[in-house]
Motif scaffolding. Sequence first.
Motif, PDB file in Angstrom:
ATOM      1  N   ARG B  20      44.971  43.053  39.427  1.00 39.72           N
ATOM      2  CA  ARG B  20      44.276  41.510  40.137  1.00 39.72           C
ATOM      3  C   ARG B  20      44.473  41.393  41.773  1.00 39.72           C
ATOM      4  NH1 ARG B  20      43.840  36.782  36.795  1.00 39.72           N
ATOM      5  NH2 ARG B  20      45.736  37.717  35.775  1.00 39.72           N
ATOM      6  N   ARG B  21      44.508  42.044  42.668  1.00 45.49           N
ATOM      7  CA  ARG B  21      44.985  42.161  43.835  1.00 45.49           C
ATOM      8  C   ARG B  21      44.212  40.956  44.709  1.00 45.49           C
ATOM      9  NH1 ARG B  21      49.275  44.564  42.622  1.00 45.49           N
ATOM     10  NH2 ARG B  21      49.181  46.666  42.003  1.00 45.49           N
ATOM     11  N   VAL B  22      45.147  40.659  45.813  1.00 47.46           N
ATOM     12  CA  VAL B  22      44.573  39.878  47.437  1.00 47.46           C
ATOM     13  C   VAL B  22      43.298  40.650  47.822  1.00 47.46           C
ATOM     14  CG1 VAL B  22      44.729  38.477  49.485  1.00 47.46           C
ATOM     15  CG2 VAL B  22      46.598  39.067  47.997  1.00 47.46           C
ATOM     16  N   GLY B  23      42.020  39.435  47.794  1.00 46.65           N
ATOM     17  CA  GLY B  23      40.871  40.745  48.957  1.00 46.65           C
ATOM     18  C   GLY B  23      40.227  40.907  47.259  1.00 46.65           C
ATOM     19  N   GLU B  24      40.614  41.449  46.290  1.00 48.40           N
ATOM     20  CA  GLU B  24      39.662  42.074  44.672  1.00 48.40           C
ATOM     21  C   GLU B  24      39.093  40.508  44.661  1.00 48.40           C
ATOM     22  OE1 GLU B  24      41.148  44.055  42.317  1.00 48.40           O
ATOM     23  OE2 GLU B  24      40.920  45.814  43.843  1.00 48.40           O
TER      24      GLU B  24
END
Lengths: 279, 355
Positions: B20-24
């Motif tokens: 669950r990354r930044v940007g997703e």
Amino acid sequence: MISPGRGPVPAAKTVTAPDQGSLPVLVARGLTKRYGHVTALDGTDLTLRRDEVLAVIGDNGAGKSTLIKCLSGAVVPDEGTIEVDGRRVAFRGPLDARAAGIETVYQHLAIAPARDIAANLYLGRELRRKGFAGWGLRLLDRKAMRANTRELLDSLGLLTIQSLDQAAETLSGGQRQGIAVARAAAFGSRVVIMDEPTAALGVKESRKVLDLILEIKNRGIPVILISHDMPHVFEVADRIHIQRLGRRIACVPTADITMPEAVALMTGASQPGPGHTQD
Amino acid sequence: MSTNQAIDDRGIRDADARGRRVGEPLTTPPPAPAARLQRLLHAHPLTGPALVLVLACVLFSLLIGPRFYQPANLSLVVQQVQIIGMVGVAQTLVILTAGIDLSVAAIMVFTTVVAARLAVGAGVPAALALLAGFAAGAACGAVNGLLVTRFRVPPFIATLGTLNVFGALTLLVSGSQTVRGADLPALFLWPGQTFSAFGADITYGSALVLVAFLFVAHVLRRTAWGEHVHVTGDTLEGARLSGIRTDRVLLSVYVIAGLICAVAGWFLIGRVGSVSPFSGENVNLSSITAVVIGGTSLFGGRGHVAGTLLGALIVGVFSNGLTLAGVDVLWQTFTIGVLVVAAVGVDQWTRRVGG
């Protein structure tokens, strides 16, 4: 960029062409801060130009964080002056700096873990309803806050369509960083300061934060980036401010210096030469 | 339990590592089966106490029958918990800021003796005497608030001190004397008067406690002040850096808590029918018990006054039901103790949702 009272409305601002003659946005002169016998800042200068990312690097104890705290209002310097857009300012607290259009992304983010995403974006400057419900009953306009948050995160590429109701603590470290950066981008009208924004992140998440820094710069807001990560600094910074023993010993365009040279200056292995300090 | 928890933790960590990354998108991965309850309790913290209350009512209805669920008895339960509930509202506000107020009962009793002394001893009109009592409550709260904000005394220590100070002042003002109901103005006893509704006699005091719950719940949820109370308890430093005047928020919370305690004192006079410097002694710990059973976190920032209402009712239902069932009083104490520990355990567990 956006007046805080209205809240973040992500309107893409047209980028003004770099104008050599224009005033620097932020100028600090001779900042000094002592804690008892320890001199954290020893008459340091700093200049931030329009449309640039200025990296501040330095060894531990070089005075980076004290310098940043002076600029963000968290610390009041003993001596020295700060000018924003040519006007003298004296920050007595973080609120004053924010009122002057300087937003800071703190290393520990200042995120409220139990509050939802919209609440975190508006932390401390919540929108109230229009009319009597707002100024009389002081009721919050959660609907508008949520809508603006969605729009803002969307424009920064931080969201497709998902629940803004979830608590910040259910997000990953990178997502939380994204919220803090988005907040600074939305409310910072003159300067955005970021303190080690990639220190706790993985490779992909760091990538995204670096993209966000460039995005903010493209929107016409200069960024001060404090970082230990030399590859990151050399990737996004236009100029590098090198802090050593409480003073600025050099400030050079990134193109004019190599990574080993910067590290050598930072650690004192080599001395700054002429032309190493440009405002 | 511990195995499940281990699976939960692993599930959540894996989900994070999966990206669950930044940007997703800010999506939550599909929860591992055992994590579902944890997520439910995290998103809807009132589920637990509501469930316990319903189960307790069903259990005692089956066990005891009409003697338990007849309106008159249920009205009695509400009357018995109204004081704890009202003081619990004040306690919830303080605990939401990650503080604690050990002086709530002392403030409550102190304001009753101030009002009674003025009305009975000095002949001040009843309404004025009552208002003076409320002002005294707010002043006591201000003392607590200033100790916490100006002098940086931890809330536990500050209110432990004022608990004794206010207690001593209570004895001083009252001369250790009880004022009999017959000597008190009618207004003082009004909260104990009843009106008929739903086939039962309901006291004005208990009805007003419900109004107070609704009002405070509304203010906490809908106003900027309520938001700042939560944020201050959630992250004091973060709140300060975000420009929230945390000292002002904390001071206002203690002052309002003192005021609410003073109103609770008025209801106490109505309930007891006299003014005694020795009444309401168990209210301090009971109010904390109600708040904790209601799912408000002692670490601040999360919780709800509605939970405190449920918590107070749970305590009332168990006391009443176990008494009617003829169970020894010690088991009431035992049950409440188990509920408190269980509630804190659930809080600790659900707080780990984010990992």
